[in-house]
Write an enzyme that holds these catalytic residues in place. Structure first.
Site, PDB file in Angstrom:
ATOM      1  CB  CYS A 138      -0.957  -0.074   1.232  1.00  0.00           C
ATOM      2  SG  CYS A 138      -2.019   1.426   1.341  1.00  0.00           S
ATOM      3  CB  CYS A 141      -0.426   2.577   4.083  1.00  0.00           C
ATOM      4  SG  CYS A 141      -2.142   1.766   3.331  1.00  0.00           S
ATOM      5  CG  ASP A 142       3.391   1.060   4.555  1.00  0.00           C
ATOM      6  OD1 ASP A 142       2.867   1.652   5.594  1.00  0.00           O
ATOM      7  OD2 ASP A 142       3.026   0.226   3.969  1.00  0.00           O
TER       8      ASP A 142
END
Ligand code: NDP
Length: 313
Positions: A138, A141-142
């Site tokens: 992701c 997300c990261d």
């Protein structure tokens, strides 16, 4: 299975566009739906950035905002939206029994399965070894952790291109590792990738391993794997992102419902009906073909209408 804790008329499992749309329609039809959000409240769109192709948003909308809007819309009509994961199912007879979080069992007259799909990994031992230490599925997300660093994205579809473009805005260098000599992504996404100077597309490359002392420091690739001119290539990277498609979240329903070889729930004649009366499947869990937010929402709508009709008889 534990004792019955609650009886409902319409139970919806999952909180992506399909689940929330089913909840909007079912609550407006007075079915008093109960919806369990599942592992990832808001579904896959909560891990995406800009959604530019959902009708009604001429300027685009972020994935999390779109999901928040859908949730609010469902709540406005009285949908009972709860945190919790469906951990077991007994669809042997009506009313159907669903266990939530391994402890509570709900009996329902109609069931709408909208459990979506989960990101796939290559299956390399190094993916597990470096989980949370440079391996991610992701980018939104990261990606933040890789500002001004070097990353690789694996895959040649729309997701891979989207992730590569997002990361290109943060990272110094992005490699897109594609196993075929071409991208599968839509033309517009391909163009954007090709016109982004810090994305390098590595066609015909496969990842065979990762290396690094305290986290990912690079990837071992093979160019033209299995061909007479195959060649080992190592790239230095700090982050390794998977974008190679998804696995439908249908495991607990497999003893009762037909699925295809990948695990997508089979539905009847282009409807969300399954072979079990009163049990419907909508969204990505039943869609190997389109997998769009709008098609998921549409199938959630159809499932709720089907549930309403089923309860009338
Ligand atoms: P896709 O199935 O479209 O693409 C998966 C990609 O991963 C393919 O390029 C595939 O390669 C590659 N791949 C699969 N397994 C491996 C492996 N073991 N090793 C290396 N590469 C592998 O999945 P997406 O998640 O990209 O897209 C799913 C759907 O969602 C599509 O319909 C897409 O159009 C849609 N989507 C739309 C978006 C938008 O419109 N903005 C954004 C994101 C997704 P190969 O081509 O060789 O099979």
């Amino acid at each position: 299975m534990s004792t019955i804790n609650e009886k409902v008329r319409c139970l919806i499992i999952g909180s992506g566009p399909a689940g929330y749309t089913a909840a909007i329609y079912a609550s407006r039809a007075n079915l008093a739906p109960v919806l369990y959000e599942g592992i990832q409240p808001g579904g896959q769109l909560t891990t995406t950035t800009e959604v530019e192709n959902f009708p009604g948003y001429p300027e685009g909308v972020t994935g999390p905002q779109l999901m928040e809007d859908l949730k609010k819309q469902a709540e406005r009509f009285g949908a009972d939206i709860r945190m919790g994961i469906a951990t077991a199912a007994d669809l042997s007879a009506s009313p159907y029994k669903i266990t939530i979080d391994g402890e509570k069992t709900i009996e329902t007259e109609t069931l709408i399965i909208c459990t979506g799909a989960t990101a796939k990994y290559l299956g390399l031992a190094d993916e597990a070894k470096y989980a949370g230490m440079g391996v991610s599925a992701c980018a939104t997300c990261d990606g933040f952790f890789y500002r001004k660093k070097r990353v690789a994205v694996v895959g040649g579809g729309d997701t891979a291109c989207e992730e590569a473009l997002y990361l290109a805005g943060l990272a110094k260098q992005v490699y897109l590792i594609v196993r075929k000599p071409y991208l599968r992504a839509s033309k517009v996404m391909q163009e954007r990738v090709f016109h982004t100077p810090n994305i390098e597309v590595l066609f015909e490359h496969n990842t065979v391993g990762l290396f690094g002392e305290n986290g990912v420091e690079g990837a071992h690739l093979v160019k033209r794997l299995g061909e007479p001119d195959e060649e080992k290539v190592d790239i230095a990277i700090d982050g390794f992102f998977l974008a190679i498609g998804h696995k439908p979240n249908s495991d607990i329903f497999k003893p009762w419902l037909e699925t295809d070889e990948v695990g997508y729930i089979k539905t009847l004649d282009g409807t969300p009906r399954t072979k079990i009366p009163g049990v419907f499947a909508a969204g990505d869990v039943a869609d190997p073909q389109y997998r769009q937010a709008i098609t998921a929402a549409a199938s959630g709508c159809k499932a709720a209408i089907e549930a309403e009709r089923f309860l009338l008889h």
